[in-house]
Design an enzyme around this catalytic site. Structure first.
Site, PDB file in Angstrom:
ATOM      1  CG  ASP A   1      12.468  14.801  38.524  1.00 61.29           C
ATOM      2  OD1 ASP A   1      13.098  14.117  38.242  1.00 61.29           O
ATOM      3  OD2 ASP A   1      12.465  15.634  38.859  1.00 61.29           O
TER       4      ASP A   1
ATOM      5  NE  ARG B   1      15.209  21.917  32.743  1.00 60.16           N
ATOM      6  CZ  ARG B   1      15.043  20.901  33.546  1.00 60.16           C
ATOM      7  NH1 ARG B   1      16.175  20.010  33.355  1.00 60.16           N
ATOM      8  NH2 ARG B   1      13.954  20.761  33.442  1.00 60.16           N
TER       9      ARG B   1
ATOM     10  CE1 TYR C   1      25.437  21.332  29.765  1.00 54.45           C
ATOM     11  CE2 TYR C   1      26.333  19.921  32.169  1.00 54.45           C
ATOM     12  CZ  TYR C   1      24.937  21.135  31.591  1.00 54.45           C
ATOM     13  OH  TYR C   1      24.039  20.282  31.865  1.00 54.45           O
TER      14      TYR C   1
HETATM   15  C1  LIG Z   1      20.546  20.907  39.507  1.00 51.08           C
HETATM   16  C2  LIG Z   1      19.958  19.985  38.190  1.00 51.08           C
HETATM   17  C3  LIG Z   1      20.738  19.715  37.342  1.00 51.08           C
HETATM   18  C4  LIG Z   1      20.302  18.635  36.443  1.00 51.08           C
HETATM   19  N1  LIG Z   1      21.031  18.182  35.226  1.00 51.08           N
HETATM   20  C5  LIG Z   1      20.581  17.284  34.680  1.00 51.08           C
HETATM   21  C6  LIG Z   1      21.121  16.730  33.145  1.00 51.08           C
HETATM   22  O1  LIG Z   1      21.770  17.635  32.781  1.00 51.08           O
HETATM   23  N2  LIG Z   1      20.205  15.535  32.217  1.00 51.08           N
HETATM   24  C7  LIG Z   1      19.157  14.979  32.723  1.00 51.08           C
HETATM   25  O2  LIG Z   1      18.459  14.257  32.428  1.00 51.08           O
HETATM   26  N3  LIG Z   1      18.138  15.391  34.269  1.00 51.08           N
HETATM   27  C8  LIG Z   1      18.883  16.733  34.919  1.00 51.08           C
HETATM   28  N4  LIG Z   1      18.585  17.282  36.406  1.00 51.08           N
HETATM   29  C9  LIG Z   1      17.249  16.171  36.228  1.00 51.08           C
HETATM   30  C10 LIG Z   1      15.876  17.173  35.863  1.00 51.08           C
HETATM   31  O3  LIG Z   1      15.838  18.027  35.279  1.00 51.08           O
HETATM   32  C11 LIG Z   1      14.490  16.229  36.321  1.00 51.08           C
HETATM   33  O4  LIG Z   1      14.943  14.874  35.829  1.00 51.08           O
HETATM   34  C12 LIG Z   1      13.597  16.280  35.273  1.00 51.08           C
HETATM   35  O5  LIG Z   1      13.163  17.836  34.087  1.00 51.08           O
HETATM   36  C13 LIG Z   1      12.195  15.794  35.379  1.00 51.08           C
HETATM   37  O6  LIG Z   1      11.044  15.799  33.844  1.00 51.08           O
HETATM   38  P1  LIG Z   1       9.813  15.345  34.498  1.00 51.08           P
HETATM   39  O7  LIG Z   1       9.340  15.548  32.662  1.00 51.08           O
HETATM   40  O8  LIG Z   1       9.681  13.996  35.086  1.00 51.08           O
HETATM   41  O9  LIG Z   1       9.427  16.878  35.335  1.00 51.08           O
HETATM   42  P2  LIG Z   1       9.252  18.010  35.487  1.00 51.08           P
HETATM   43  O10 LIG Z   1      10.548  18.868  34.009  1.00 51.08           O
HETATM   44  O11 LIG Z   1       9.599  18.630  36.581  1.00 51.08           O
HETATM   45  O12 LIG Z   1       8.286  18.844  34.531  1.00 51.08           O
HETATM   46  C14 LIG Z   1       7.295  17.874  35.050  1.00 51.08           C
HETATM   47  C15 LIG Z   1       5.801  19.580  34.823  1.00 51.08           C
HETATM   48  O13 LIG Z   1       4.530  20.002  35.588  1.00 51.08           O
HETATM   49  C16 LIG Z   1       4.388  20.834  35.796  1.00 51.08           C
HETATM   50  N5  LIG Z   1       3.559  20.362  37.336  1.00 51.08           N
HETATM   51  C17 LIG Z   1       4.053  20.202  38.221  1.00 51.08           C
HETATM   52  N6  LIG Z   1       3.006  20.371  39.618  1.00 51.08           N
HETATM   53  C18 LIG Z   1       1.390  20.280  38.433  1.00 51.08           C
HETATM   54  C19 LIG Z   1       0.601  20.492  38.365  1.00 51.08           C
HETATM   55  N7  LIG Z   1       0.348  20.349  39.702  1.00 51.08           N
HETATM   56  N8  LIG Z   1      -0.890  21.116  37.876  1.00 51.08           N
HETATM   57  C20 LIG Z   1      -0.654  21.115  36.342  1.00 51.08           C
HETATM   58  N9  LIG Z   1       1.425  21.142  36.214  1.00 51.08           N
HETATM   59  C21 LIG Z   1       1.755  20.589  37.468  1.00 51.08           C
HETATM   60  C22 LIG Z   1       5.256  21.731  35.841  1.00 51.08           C
HETATM   61  O14 LIG Z   1       5.573  22.709  35.848  1.00 51.08           O
HETATM   62  C23 LIG Z   1       6.332  21.050  34.918  1.00 51.08           C
HETATM   63  O15 LIG Z   1       5.915  21.657  33.742  1.00 51.08           O
HETATM   64  C24 LIG Z   1      18.683  18.213  36.695  1.00 51.08           C
HETATM   65  C25 LIG Z   1      18.338  18.607  37.893  1.00 51.08           C
HETATM   66  C26 LIG Z   1      18.772  19.610  38.738  1.00 51.08           C
HETATM   67  C27 LIG Z   1      18.141  19.916  39.943  1.00 51.08           C
END
Ligand SMILES: Cc1cc2nc3c(=O)[nH]c(=O)nc-3n(C[C@H](O)[C@H](O)[C@H](O)COP(=O)(O)OP(=O)(O)OC[C@H]3O[C@@H](n4cnc5c(N)ncnc54)[C@H](O)[C@@H]3O)c2cc1C
Length: 396
Positions: free
Chosen positions: A287, A106, A209
């Site tokens: 997310d 990651r 993996y």
């Molecule tokens: C066990 C596990 C395994 C996984 N494996 C996979 C996989 O193999 N492949 C895959 O595609 N997905 C996988 N996922 C899911 C994936 O990690 C998430 O869906 C993905 O990271 C979502 O990306 P995002 O950018 O929406 O949010 P995030 O990556 O969570 O990023 C959110 C960002 O917003 C910031 N933030 C939060 N709140 C605030 C705030 N109030 N003010 C300012 N900044 C803020 C955080 O600090 C962070 O940097 C896995 C999840 C889990 C739990």
């Protein structure tokens, strides 16, 4: 839409936030990313970037960079937990050679995106914790430190505990899924090849993996249980708890579990897919819009798809309001389908004897008789290409 004088604030510098910021900047928008953390970093764990996610990275011009720091997946192999014997092999090399599927750390993916974002001229502001966002023609972003700023569009890419989502949606408490997941990385002392191994046991499964240059192995160990753990990446646990929960796992799985010396525990919760993804100058992606259980490895891949679709809709529409309606229409049904599939997937790996005997037998038979079909059952996910007009990757 002309992006030239459009000011956009992206909340969150995760995979979705960085991707959308970069794509918007490429179109000429003025983009600021607000991130709560003091640096852009990631916990040490692996991620599967599936072909639908790679399609977006390719459109961003970053697919070669990904290939440099990742392992190209050759197969997904389902195994019996006790002795590790093969139940089903989905041979990607043989049956989907045109698809690019990677195992990546990651942190490597985040750094790759963050470097591209910084080079492109996006302003990344750290230590900016957003507390609320107020919708409107010039939506307002309120920060925890008391500051306030305005933009033409605010994009909530702030993950599972989004502070932007409530600006458009009623708050509903998530429901514990009855599963927890441990995550760890260990040295690849066994020299495991670039294949995802899924060890299926009663009420639990382990996915492994290799990542980076193949010198590390990522472990995700899911267990069905009643008592829940916190929904957080940073919650540490004693590795002996993991080993105890997976006591009946033998062979390669045992050897890997025995080498774990640091582990994080993550409670898996079901959140409803947001009803409203975009309105009044606010959009949600990743997310923040649709938290996804990890059982199809799609959360980050869907965040990449969302990012591309949102920018594409903005580029095509006459104004922001029309673009946000088009974006929700384009993305919500697919995201909901993937979330549903991921939620329904874990039990298939968790069958107990005697139910597991016929189930594994059927998988073995299907793998022997129709191996191509076993791989192509996932085409609706992997051959989806958000960057193409028809949304489908051509078969080579
Ligand atoms: C066990 C596990 C395994 C996984 N494996 C996979 C996989 O193999 N492949 C895959 O595609 N997905 C996988 N996922 C899911 C994936 O990690 C998430 O869906 C993905 O990271 C979502 O990306 P995002 O950018 O929406 O949010 P995030 O990556 O969570 O990023 C959110 C960002 O917003 C910031 N933030 C939060 N709140 C605030 C705030 N109030 N003010 C300012 N900044 C803020 C955080 O600090 C962070 O940097 C896995 C999840 C889990 C739990």
């Amino acid at each position: 839409m002309n992006f030239k004088d459009v000011r956009i604030s992206v909340v969150g510098a995760g995979i979705g936030g960085l991707a959308v910021a970069y794509l918007l900047r490429q179109k000429g928008a003025q983009v600021t990313v607000l991130e709560q953390a003091e640096e852009i970093s990631e916990v040490g764990a692996g991620l599967q970037v599936t072909p639908n996610g790679v399609a977006v990275l390719r459109a961003m011009g970053l697919a070669d960079d990904l290939a440099w720091c990742a392992q190209r997946a050759r197969a997904v192999v389902l195994r019996h937990h006790a002795h590790g014997r093969e139940v089903l092999r989905l041979d990607l090399d043989q049956y989907a050679p045109d698809l690019r599927y990677y195992f990546v750390h990651r942190a490597d993916l985040i750094h790759l995106l963050a470097d591209a974002v910084r080079r492109s001229g996006v302003q990344v502001r750290l230590l900016q914790k957003v507390s609320t966002v107020v919708p409107g023609p010039r939506p307002a972003v309120h920060l925890a430190n008391g500051a306030k700023c305005h933009a033409d569009l605010v994009i909530g890419a702030d993950g599972i505990h989004s502070r932007v989502r409530p600006a458009l949606n009623a708050v509903r408490a998530p429901r514990f899924s009855g599963q927890v997941a441990w995550r760890a990385t260990v040295p690849n002392r066994l020299g495991l090849p670039p294949e995802a191994q899924v060890f299926m046991g009663p009420g639990r499964h382990l996915v492994t993996y290799p990542i980076r240059d193949g010198s590390m192995v990522n472990l995700v160990a899911a267990q069905a249980r009643r008592n829940w753990a916190e929904e957080s990446w940073s919650h540490g646990d004693n590795p002996d708890n993991l080993r105890q929960a997976f006591a009946g796992f033998g062979g390669i799985a045992r050897e890997l579990l025995d080498t774990v010396d640091e582990v994080k525990l993550w409670g898996l919760f079901r959140h409803p897919v947001a009803q409203n993804w975009g309105q009044d100058g606010i959009a949600l992606l990743g997310d923040a819009a649709h938290p996804t259980l990890p059982f199809m490895a799609q959360g980050a891949n869907m965040a990449l798809e969302d990012a591309y679709a949102l920018v594409d809709c903005l580029a095509a529409a006459p104004d922001i309001a029309a673009a946000l309606s088009a974006y929700q229409l384009r993305r919500r049904a697919r995201a909901a389908k993937v979330v549903e599939a991921a939620s329904g997937n874990a039990w298939k790996y968790h069958l107990r004897a005697p139910l597991s005997w016929p189930a594994h037998g059927i998988l073995r038979l299907a793998g022997a008789l129709a191996p191509q079909r076993m791989v192509s059952q996932f085409d609706w996910i992997y051959r989806h290409d958000e960057t193409r007009q028809d949304r489908t990757a051509p078969r080579l």
